[in-house]
Design a protein around this motif. Structure first.
Motif, PDB file in Angstrom:
ATOM      1  N   ASN A 184      -5.020 -16.229  -2.536  1.00 64.00           N
ATOM      2  CA  ASN A 184      -5.871 -15.741  -1.341  1.00 64.00           C
ATOM      3  C   ASN A 184      -4.902 -15.138   0.048  1.00 64.00           C
ATOM      4  OD1 ASN A 184      -8.209 -15.440  -0.003  1.00 64.00           O
ATOM      5  ND2 ASN A 184      -7.833 -17.344   1.106  1.00 64.00           N
ATOM      6  N   ILE A 185      -3.687 -15.497   0.041  1.00 70.93           N
ATOM      7  CA  ILE A 185      -3.050 -14.633   0.892  1.00 70.93           C
ATOM      8  C   ILE A 185      -2.453 -13.304   0.352  1.00 70.93           C
ATOM      9  CG2 ILE A 185      -0.702 -14.475   1.945  1.00 70.93           C
ATOM     10  CD1 ILE A 185      -0.727 -17.652   2.288  1.00 70.93           C
ATOM     11  N   LYS A 198      -4.009 -11.568  -1.747  1.00 76.25           N
ATOM     12  CA  LYS A 198      -5.209 -10.562  -1.747  1.00 76.25           C
ATOM     13  C   LYS A 198      -5.443 -10.022  -0.610  1.00 76.25           C
ATOM     14  CE  LYS A 198      -9.428 -11.971  -0.984  1.00 76.25           C
ATOM     15  NZ  LYS A 198     -10.887 -12.240  -0.681  1.00 76.25           N
ATOM     16  N   TYR A 199      -5.244 -10.781   0.500  1.00 79.67           N
ATOM     17  CA  TYR A 199      -5.422  -9.947   1.901  1.00 79.67           C
ATOM     18  C   TYR A 199      -4.275  -9.120   2.043  1.00 79.67           C
ATOM     19  CZ  TYR A 199      -9.494 -12.748   3.133  1.00 79.67           C
ATOM     20  OH  TYR A 199     -10.682 -13.225   3.266  1.00 79.67           O
ATOM     21  N   GLU A 255      -4.849  -5.828   0.228  1.00 83.63           N
ATOM     22  CA  GLU A 255      -5.872  -5.108   0.919  1.00 83.63           C
ATOM     23  C   GLU A 255      -5.268  -4.578   2.216  1.00 83.63           C
ATOM     24  OE1 GLU A 255      -9.025  -7.718   2.030  1.00 83.63           O
ATOM     25  OE2 GLU A 255      -9.556  -7.955  -0.001  1.00 83.63           O
ATOM     26  N   ALA A 256      -4.464  -4.847   2.952  1.00 85.63           N
ATOM     27  CA  ALA A 256      -3.804  -4.609   4.039  1.00 85.63           C
ATOM     28  C   ALA A 256      -2.936  -3.524   3.703  1.00 85.63           C
ATOM     29  CB  ALA A 256      -3.028  -5.744   5.018  1.00 85.63           C
ATOM     30  N   ILE A 283      -1.965 -12.027   9.322  1.00 82.79           N
ATOM     31  CA  ILE A 283      -2.847 -12.226   8.290  1.00 82.79           C
ATOM     32  C   ILE A 283      -2.961 -13.840   7.883  1.00 82.79           C
ATOM     33  CG2 ILE A 283      -3.453 -12.091   5.864  1.00 82.79           C
ATOM     34  CD1 ILE A 283      -2.499  -8.915   6.411  1.00 82.79           C
ATOM     35  N   LYS A 295      -4.533 -15.822  10.687  1.00 80.70           N
ATOM     36  CA  LYS A 295      -6.009 -15.650  10.556  1.00 80.70           C
ATOM     37  C   LYS A 295      -6.714 -16.709   9.586  1.00 80.70           C
ATOM     38  CE  LYS A 295      -9.800 -12.302   9.712  1.00 80.70           C
ATOM     39  NZ  LYS A 295      -9.986 -10.822   9.278  1.00 80.70           N
ATOM     40  N   LEU A 296      -6.234 -16.606   8.453  1.00 83.17           N
ATOM     41  CA  LEU A 296      -6.574 -17.464   7.227  1.00 83.17           C
ATOM     42  C   LEU A 296      -6.400 -19.089   7.668  1.00 83.17           C
ATOM     43  CD1 LEU A 296      -4.793 -15.481   4.067  1.00 83.17           C
ATOM     44  CD2 LEU A 296      -7.360 -15.483   4.859  1.00 83.17           C
ATOM     45  N   GLN A 337      -9.240 -19.828   9.852  1.00 81.03           N
ATOM     46  CA  GLN A 337     -10.563 -19.870   9.077  1.00 81.03           C
ATOM     47  C   GLN A 337     -10.344 -21.295   8.262  1.00 81.03           C
ATOM     48  OE1 GLN A 337     -10.514 -16.406   6.939  1.00 81.03           O
ATOM     49  NE2 GLN A 337     -11.374 -15.132   8.307  1.00 81.03           N
TER      50      GLN A 337
END
Length: 149
Positions: free
Chosen positions: A28-29, A31-32, A35-36, A54, A57-58, A61
């Motif tokens: 998951n990390i 993936k972000y 994207e960045a 990032i 933030k995760l 969340q």
């Protein structure tokens, strides 16, 4: 080694160890991160500072989701979220203790010359910039409010 490279290496380790929770969190990390890196203007690079933001933030969340699950009596789902949060927190800088945070905020209040709750915006701006990654925004805000009251 950059945080991006460390996460990539740890994904391989989690696969070998068959650690499903850690693997899911790290994927998951990543993936972000990707994207960045591929966002317009990123020039296919990701600084450690951006990577840390990032992950923060995760983590936030995940903690928020866990609170919601607990509120709905779904401890099983909350435990899953908190396990992933724990796997992600490894990549964050060590968080400040309550005493360290209070000392730092008192210094910032003195530097900005704040005297009342009206000055909260000025103090919060300086505090979030200075303490970014070292303390949660919620904790900073609550303490600033308390000290200025």
């Amino acid at each position: 080694m950059s945080i991006f490279d460390k996460v990539s290496d740890d994904i391989k380790e989690a696969m070998k160890a068959k650690d499903k929770v850690k693997l899911e969190a790290l994927r998951n990390i990543k993936k972000y991160f990707i994207e960045a890196k591929t966002a317009p203007g990123a020039n296919d690079t990701l600084s450690d500072e951006a990577a840390t933001k990032i992950i923060q933030k995760l983590v936030k969340q995940g903690k928020d989701s866990a609170e919601i699950y607990i509120g709905q009596n779904r401890q099983d789902l909350a435990d899953g979220e908190l396990a992933q949060v724990k796997a992600m927190e490894v990549y964050l800088p060590k968080q400040m203790s309550a005493e360290e945070l209070e000392t730092a905020i008192k210094e910032i209040i003195a530097e900005t010359g704040a005297t009342s709750a009206k000055d909260m915006g000025k103090v919060m701006g300086a505090a979030t910039k200075k303490l970014s990654g070292l303390a949660e925004g919620r904790a900073i805000s609550a303490l600033v409010k308390e000290l200025l009251a």
